[in-house]
Scaffold this active site. Sequence first.
Site, PDB file in Angstrom:
ATOM      1  N   ARG A  71       0.833  -1.203   0.000  1.00  0.00           N
ATOM      2  CA  ARG A  71       0.000   0.000   0.000  1.00  0.00           C
ATOM      3  C   ARG A  71       0.871   1.258   0.000  1.00  0.00           C
ATOM      4  O   ARG A  71       0.624   2.217  -0.744  1.00  0.00           O
ATOM      5  CB  ARG A  71      -0.912  -0.023   1.230  1.00  0.00           C
ATOM      6  CG  ARG A  71      -2.112   0.925   1.142  1.00  0.00           C
ATOM      7  CD  ARG A  71      -1.750   2.333   1.418  1.00  0.00           C
ATOM      8  NE  ARG A  71      -2.913   3.209   1.349  1.00  0.00           N
ATOM      9  CZ  ARG A  71      -2.833   4.504   1.095  1.00  0.00           C
ATOM     10  NH1 ARG A  71      -1.662   5.060   0.824  1.00  0.00           N
ATOM     11  NH2 ARG A  71      -3.917   5.252   1.054  1.00  0.00           N
ATOM     12  N   ASN A  96      -4.427  16.128  -0.439  1.00  0.00           N
ATOM     13  CA  ASN A  96      -5.830  16.475  -0.644  1.00  0.00           C
ATOM     14  C   ASN A  96      -6.561  16.110   0.643  1.00  0.00           C
ATOM     15  O   ASN A  96      -6.892  14.939   0.872  1.00  0.00           O
ATOM     16  CB  ASN A  96      -6.409  15.729  -1.846  1.00  0.00           C
ATOM     17  CG  ASN A  96      -7.815  16.186  -2.194  1.00  0.00           C
ATOM     18  OD1 ASN A  96      -8.606  16.540  -1.319  1.00  0.00           O
ATOM     19  ND2 ASN A  96      -8.140  16.183  -3.486  1.00  0.00           N
ATOM     20  N   GLU A 153      -8.385  12.565   2.049  1.00  0.00           N
ATOM     21  CA  GLU A 153      -7.881  11.862   3.227  1.00  0.00           C
ATOM     22  C   GLU A 153      -8.962  11.706   4.283  1.00  0.00           C
ATOM     23  O   GLU A 153      -9.062  10.662   4.937  1.00  0.00           O
ATOM     24  CB  GLU A 153      -6.672  12.611   3.796  1.00  0.00           C
ATOM     25  CG  GLU A 153      -5.442  12.548   2.888  1.00  0.00           C
ATOM     26  CD  GLU A 153      -4.261  13.301   3.444  1.00  0.00           C
ATOM     27  OE1 GLU A 153      -4.331  13.744   4.618  1.00  0.00           O
ATOM     28  OE2 GLU A 153      -3.252  13.450   2.731  1.00  0.00           O
ATOM     29  N   THR A 175       3.319   7.037   2.882  1.00  0.00           N
ATOM     30  CA  THR A 175       3.011   7.028   1.449  1.00  0.00           C
ATOM     31  C   THR A 175       3.443   8.337   0.809  1.00  0.00           C
ATOM     32  O   THR A 175       4.032   8.353  -0.283  1.00  0.00           O
ATOM     33  CB  THR A 175       1.509   6.791   1.217  1.00  0.00           C
ATOM     34  OG1 THR A 175       1.117   5.558   1.817  1.00  0.00           O
ATOM     35  CG2 THR A 175       1.185   6.745  -0.274  1.00  0.00           C
TER      36      THR A 175
END
Length: 288
Positions: free
Chosen positions: A156, A193, A197, A276
């Site tokens: 992920r 953004n 989220e 991420t």
Amino acid sequence: MTTMNFLEKDQKLSLDKLRNVLVRLEDTIIFALIERAQFKQNEIIYVQGAFPFDNEPDFNGSFLDYFLLETERIHAQVRRYTSPDEYPFNDNLPAPVLPALDFANHLIPNKINVNHHVKSMYLLNILPSLCAPGDDSNHGSSATRDVECLQALSKRIHYGKFIAEAKFQADPEKYTTLIKARDTTALMALLTNELVEERLLRRLRRKAEIYGQEYADESDVDEPAPVPSTSADGAATNGTNPSRKRRRSSTSDGTKRRIDLDMVVRLYKDFVIPLTKKVEVDYLLLRA
């Protein structure tokens, strides 16, 4: 739901398709956490040198380190880590025994791998909240579930490379200006953004609430009988085992949870999303 297929060389990167992948990975991660939560913390499997390995006399890692290494050795031989969205936790793995596949080349060459951060985050910040303290002797089963959690989280988080590439292609001029200026703060802001989220965290909480339900009176629930199974340690489970206590939370209607909802949201908010975005920024700095 359309997702990415890296064997289709004419398929372009699409944020919609990439987000579909991330949504599916939410399910994978939640179920993996639920499975690990059925066992106690079993801290001895994370202690370096606590177990002897006669077949590896020079190995001095923990039981989890050993299990993860052996798992990745097998997976490497069936070319798991030749796929552009899979990243191992170990180096010097054996070559695949299967012929190579011709994957689409969506990314620029890079060696970004943050699995050391993923593993540290999981052991230090997630496990203590996920599992009840103590040792229930289910060491092999716990390590098996740990590996599944680590692999899902790694996949992920490293998808950030594809997200970054897709966003760059959508607005190359703006991103190139910031990349050349090495303005990591502005890059992070451009990648973020907050509305997306917030929706993600709400969706994640709802999924964890649904997937992790355990009804107080199971006689009221029309479910098939549990299928007998065997844990990695050889014990018959029959679907449940009274000796394996999950860390549960209860609701006002008597419904019990097999996983803590706040922990799942915190995992993403404090660790998965920031890691991420770190991958995204690190990738973009190589992109210009």
